[in-house]
Design an enzyme around this catalytic site. Structure first.
Site, short mmCIF file in Angstrom:
data_model
loop_
_atom_site.label_atom_id
_atom_site.label_comp_id
_atom_site.label_asym_id
_atom_site.label_seq_id
_atom_site.Cartn_x
_atom_site.Cartn_y
_atom_site.Cartn_z
N SER A 162 37.17 46.72 29.75
CA SER A 162 35.96 46.46 28.97
C SER A 162 34.68 46.49 29.78
O SER A 162 33.66 46.99 29.31
CB SER A 162 36.08 45.11 28.25
OG SER A 162 36.41 44.09 29.17
N LYS A 180 38.20 46.91 42.03
CA LYS A 180 37.67 46.78 40.68
C LYS A 180 36.15 46.89 40.74
O LYS A 180 35.49 46.14 41.46
CB LYS A 180 38.09 45.42 40.09
CG LYS A 180 37.71 45.19 38.64
CD LYS A 180 38.28 43.85 38.18
CE LYS A 180 37.90 43.51 36.76
NZ LYS A 180 38.48 42.21 36.33
N ASP A 312 42.87 34.81 29.06
CA ASP A 312 42.95 36.19 28.53
C ASP A 312 44.38 36.73 28.67
O ASP A 312 44.64 37.61 29.49
CB ASP A 312 41.96 37.08 29.26
CG ASP A 312 41.71 38.39 28.52
OD1 ASP A 312 42.17 38.53 27.38
OD2 ASP A 312 41.04 39.27 29.09
N ASN A 317 47.39 42.48 31.58
CA ASN A 317 47.19 41.57 32.72
C ASN A 317 48.47 41.18 33.43
O ASN A 317 48.49 40.18 34.16
CB ASN A 317 46.46 40.31 32.26
CG ASN A 317 45.02 40.60 31.86
OD1 ASN A 317 44.49 41.66 32.17
ND2 ASN A 317 44.40 39.66 31.17
N ASP A 330 43.70 39.73 36.64
CA ASP A 330 42.46 39.53 35.88
C ASP A 330 42.19 38.06 35.58
O ASP A 330 42.69 37.49 34.61
CB ASP A 330 42.51 40.33 34.57
CG ASP A 330 41.11 40.48 33.97
OD1 ASP A 330 40.24 39.63 34.24
OD2 ASP A 330 40.89 41.45 33.23
#
Length: 475
Positions: A162, A180, A312, A317, A330
């Site tokens: 996202s 990342k 999340d 993940n 994550d």
């Protein structure tokens, strides 16, 4: 309206909320590029809702004189095409809009297979940015090009989500790492949207239940979303979890490389292993049962032992390993509870699990879930709020997609027999992210068709009870 259509409307409502997060009205002068981008995102979401509303109206007209089988076919085609439309629009809109779609995607667990597959793309990869843009962010953040930072650098990302994407690289000392990188301009575009609290209050009020504290809920989500924009915070979260679960027998957390991490770059150990899609398609029932228990124990251990948890739990993940261990990825969306918050919430659980409707209702008033003058029958309150806790009301329980779907449909049925409770029920802001974890985890266990002694496992963490399974003894 069928259950499938109702669940898709909830997803479209999330898109409406994302409109508030991603734009606002297009009445002002286009003063800068970020504002123009926000208005474009807002327009795309508006057209998404308008398209689906017009299509559904057409479906209803065609179904008026149709037989039952034809109506069912019309409804299924509408659901599949709507899922594809939602996934296509939100999947291309990096940032809060896509994140909103990910956060509520567990609602559609019982949709037709084609619709589920379309929405599953929100949990997988988004269109990546170009290698040049990614390298530009690295240079801006760390002062050197990737060819100078790493022994080996792969310019094509291995995953895109996202607000950022992940590249594979090798450090000068030979360690493989995941790099990342946040998309350029994401913070500039989303930050002002999150700051526009009044607009967000208005948008969420359009589809929230009347009894909900919309301001508290929105403020909680704004804070959590805002924290995700700063990878330094995520690095701190990941480091903390790695320390909490250091040397754990079946839970792995990748180590962060702090000297190569910044507000828009996060470098951590590379992790091989099966993705959720690969694992779900190929794992044996025994391997799935083990993985389900590991996921559950990670969530409960984080919540009850450490009062901090990853908010999340979507399929992207996790990485699954042949020895039964699971790597958790994550840590951008993390919720930490104060002692005061847990002291208000924890007392509800025991009477609820023991079927004590009166005490459950009384503690819900104390915690802010119900007003003191609610006037509700405690048995009716318990019947409604205990639905998500069915897995813990018996010695053994089997999660399934059907259980998740049926329970969510019941909870969201604002015109059903539980309407008096729904109209009085509030969700304290402390519970917003935990609710996402509860249902996200239930959806994952349902997909794995996990059977276990969930109540006894939960009691290990809540009351220090003896281990209920071999994994409990190993832990």
């Amino acid at each position: 309206m069928s259950g499938d259509v109702r669940r898709l409307n909830l997803l479209l409502s999330a898109a409406g909320a994302a409109t508030a997060l991603a734009g606002g009205a297009a009445t002002a002068v286009l003063a800068d590029a970020n504002r123009r981008a926000r208005i474009r995102r807002s327009s795309r979401l508006w057209w998404l809702g308008a398209r689906r509303s017009l299509t559904y109206a057409n479906v209803r007209l065609r179904a008026v004189n149709a037989d039952h089988e034809t109506r069912a076919q019309l409804n299924e085609r509408f659901v599949i095409r709507t899922a594809e439309d939602v996934a296509r629009e939100l999947g291309q809109m990096k940032g809060v809009a896509m994140k909103a779609g990910q956060m509520v995607s567990f609602i559609v667990e019982a949709l037709p297979e084609d619709a589920r597959q379309a929405l599953a793309t929100l949990q997988a990869d988004a269109p990546p940015m170009s290698p040049e843009l990614a390298e530009g962010v690295l240079y801006e953040e760390l002062g050197r090009r990737p060819q100078r930072l790493f022994r080996h650098w792969e310019p094509v990302p291995v995953a895109a989500a996202s607000i950022g994407q992940v590249h594979r690289a090798v450090l000068r000392d030979g360690r493989e790492v995941a790099v990342k990188i946040q998309y350029p301009g994401v913070a500039d575009a989303i930050g002002p949207d999150l700051a526009n609290a009044e607009l967000m209050y208005q948008m969420f009020s359009l589809f929230a239940l009347r009894s909900l504290d919309v301001r508290g809920m929105v403020d909680e989500l704004r804070q959590r979303f805002g924290e995700e924009l700063d990878y330094r915070r995520e690095a701190a979260h990941q480091t903390e979890f790695a320390q909490l679960f250091a040397n754990h027998p079946f839970i792995r957390i990748p180590r962060v490389v702090p000297e190569l991490s910044s507000s828009r770059v996060l470098v951590s150990d590379w992790v091989d292993g099966q993705s959720w899609t690969q694992f779900e398609a190929t794992a044996s029932p025994e391997a799935k049962a083990t993985a389900a228990e590991v996921l559950f124990r990670f969530a409960q251990g984080s919540i009850y032992r450490f009062r901090v948890f990853n908010g999340d739990p979507h399929p992207g993940n996790y990485r699954f390993h042949p020895d039964g261990t699971v790597t958790f990825l994550d840590f951008g969306l993390v919720k930490r509870w104060s002692v005061e918050e847990t002291e208000a919430l924890w007392p509800i659980i025991d009477p609820l699990l023991n079927g004590d409707a009166r005490l459950t209702t009384a503690h819900m008033v104390t915690a802010g879930f119900l007003p003191p003058d609610h006037g509700l029958d405690p048995d009716q309150v318990w019947a409604y709020v205990s639905a998500p806790y069915s897995p813990y009301l018996s010695d053994e329980f089997s999660f399934s997609r059907q259980y998740v779907s049926d329970t969510l449909a019941r909870l969201f049925d604002v015109r059903g027999p539980s309407r008096p409770v729904v109209e009085k029920l509030n969700m304290p802001s402390s519970f917003v992210i935990l609710d996402r974890v509860v249902w996200g985890m239930s959806a994952l266990l349902g997909r794995l068709e996990a059977t276990n002694r969930w109540r006894a496992i939960l009691d290990e963490y809540r009351h220090g009870s003896p281990p209920a399974t071999p994994l409990g003894r190993l832990e």
